[in-house]
Scaffold this motif. Structure first.
Motif, mmCIF file in Angstrom:
data_model
loop_
_atom_site.group_PDB
_atom_site.id
_atom_site.type_symbol
_atom_site.label_atom_id
_atom_site.label_comp_id
_atom_site.label_asym_id
_atom_site.label_seq_id
_atom_site.Cartn_x
_atom_site.Cartn_y
_atom_site.Cartn_z
ATOM 1 N N GLY A 168 0.843 -1.205 0.000
ATOM 2 C CA GLY A 168 0.000 0.000 0.000
ATOM 3 C C GLY A 168 0.867 1.239 0.000
ATOM 4 O O GLY A 168 0.719 2.121 0.836
ATOM 5 N N ASP A 213 0.221 -1.378 -4.840
ATOM 6 C CA ASP A 213 -0.951 -0.600 -4.423
ATOM 7 C C ASP A 213 -2.092 -0.800 -5.405
ATOM 8 O O ASP A 213 -1.892 -1.240 -6.543
ATOM 9 C CB ASP A 213 -0.582 0.897 -4.339
ATOM 10 N N ASN A 268 -3.828 9.693 -5.895
ATOM 11 C CA ASN A 268 -3.074 8.439 -5.885
ATOM 12 C C ASN A 268 -3.024 7.805 -7.281
ATOM 13 O O ASN A 268 -4.063 7.578 -7.892
ATOM 14 C CB ASN A 268 -3.821 7.491 -4.929
ATOM 15 N N SER A 308 4.932 -1.257 5.708
ATOM 16 C CA SER A 308 3.595 -0.817 5.312
ATOM 17 C C SER A 308 3.206 0.331 6.227
ATOM 18 O O SER A 308 3.403 0.252 7.439
ATOM 19 C CB SER A 308 2.601 -1.966 5.430
ATOM 20 N N ALA A 361 -1.921 1.456 5.672
ATOM 21 C CA ALA A 361 -2.553 0.886 4.487
ATOM 22 C C ALA A 361 -3.468 -0.295 4.824
ATOM 23 O O ALA A 361 -4.580 -0.379 4.294
ATOM 24 C CB ALA A 361 -1.483 0.452 3.493
#
Ligand SMILES: C[S@@+](CC[C@H](N)C(=O)[O-])C[C@H]1O[C@@H](n2cnc3c(N)ncnc32)[C@H](O)[C@@H]1O
Length: 248
Positions: free
Chosen positions: A90, A113, A123, A163, A166
C-alpha cells in the motif's frame, strides 16, 4: 530531510470534514457571540470548534510532515545494510517507499498498491513513479499494481516488508489477516517486517505470532503520527522471520 516529491493527503475526505465542521462551528460561535446569544451556547460552540479545528491541524501536520519524521526514525533504527530486497504494501504516492529506496545502495524496493484516491489524494502509479524520479531513487524502485491480500511474488522474495497506514483500509479482520499473512509469506528467512497503522495493530501482532514470527513488538508512535487526536494514533508492529525457518 528534504523532500522533492509531492505525497498528497491521507484520507483527504476525513481532513476536509474536520476542517469544514470546525469552520462551521467557529462561524456559529462568532455569530452567537455577535448576536449576544446565551453565553453557555457560545462557549460550547467555541469549544467544539476548537476541538474540530485542532483535529484538522493535527491531521494536516501528520499527513504532510509528522509521518515522514517518524518513519525516518523507524528506518534509522532498522539499520539497513543497503543491499536489501524490500517491499512496501500500500505504498500510495511513495512516502515510505522512497525513504527506504534512499537508504539502499545495491538493494531494490517494490511498492504495490491499488491506487485508491479515497485513501490518498491524487493516488496513481504515475504520480508514484514521478515522485521516485524527483527523489532521485527511480533506479531502485519498482511499482506494481495489485492487492496486498494476494501478492504476486514467490515466497521468501523480500528481506524487508514495510507498510504505512494501508492495511486498515481493508474491510474485515479476516481480510486484514490475509494481508499480514501474505507479508509473512513473501518475507525471506531472517527478514524483517515493520507495519504502522491506526487500527487493528494488536491483531496484526497476534497473527504474526501465530505464524511463528520472532521478536514481535508493538508500540505507539506518538503525537506526530496522530490523525486528529490520540484515539486515531498510529502504532508500529515489528517482527522478524527466524533465519533457519522454512520459506513459506
Ligand atoms: C492512507 S494511504 C497510505 C499510503 C502510503 N503508505 C503512505 O504512507 O503515504 C493507504 C494506501 O493503501 C492502499 N490500499 C488500500 N487497500 C489496498 C489493498 N487491498 N492492496 C493494496 N493497496 C491497498 C491505498 O490505495 C492507499 O494508497
Amino acid at each position: 530531510m528534504q523532500r522533492r516529491g509531492d505525497y498528497g493527503y491521507d484520507a483527504p475526505y476525513a481532513l476536509l470534514i474536520f476542517g469544514a465542521v470546525g469552520a462551521a462551528l467557529a462561524i456559529a460561535a462568532a455569530a452567537s457571540w455577535w448576536a449576544r446569544g446565551p453565553a453557555r451556547t457560545t462557549a460550547w460552540l467555541a469549544v467544539y470548534a476548537a476541538f474540530a479545528l485542532g483535529n484538522a491541524a493535527s491531521f494536516f501536520y501528520t499527513t504532510r510532515a509528522g509521518k515522514f519524521a517518524v518513519w525516518n526514525e523507524i528506518l534509522d533504527a532498522l539499520r539497513l545494510r543497503g543491499d536489501e530486497r524490500a517491499l512496501d504494501l500500500g505504498c500510495g504516492r511513495g512516502a515510505v517507499l522512497n525513504m527506504v529506496a534512499g537508504r539502499l545502495s545495491k538493494g531494490r524496493i517494490t511498492g504495490i498498491d491499488l491506487w485508491s484516491t479515497h485513501d490518498q489524494s491524487g493516488n496513481s502509479s504515475d504520480v508514484t513513479a514521478n515522485n521516485a524520479s524527483l527523489e532521485g531513487v527511480a533506479d531502485r524502485v519498482t511499482i506494481e499494481t495489485g492487492d496486498m491480500r494476494e501478492l504476486p511474488f514467490p515466497a521468501g522474495t523480500f528481506d524487508l516488508v514495510v507498510s504505512s497506514l494501508a492495511i486498515h483500509n481493508i474491510s474485515g479482520a479476516a481480510e486484514r489477516a490475509k494481508a499480514v499473512s501474505e507479508a509473512w509469506r513473501v518475507l525471506a528467512p531472517g527478514g524483517r517486517l515493520a507495519i504502522a497503522d491506526i487500527r487493528a495493530t494488536r491483531r496484526y501482532a497476534r497473527t504474526l505470532r501465530e505464524l511463528g514470527a520472532s521478536g514481535v513488538a508493538r508500540r505507539n508512535l506518538g503525537w506526530r503520527f496522530w490523525y486528529g487526536n490520540p484515539f486515531a494514533s498510529t502504532s508500529l508492529v515489528t517482527a522478524s522471520k527466524p533465519a533457519g525457518g522454512a520459506v513459506a
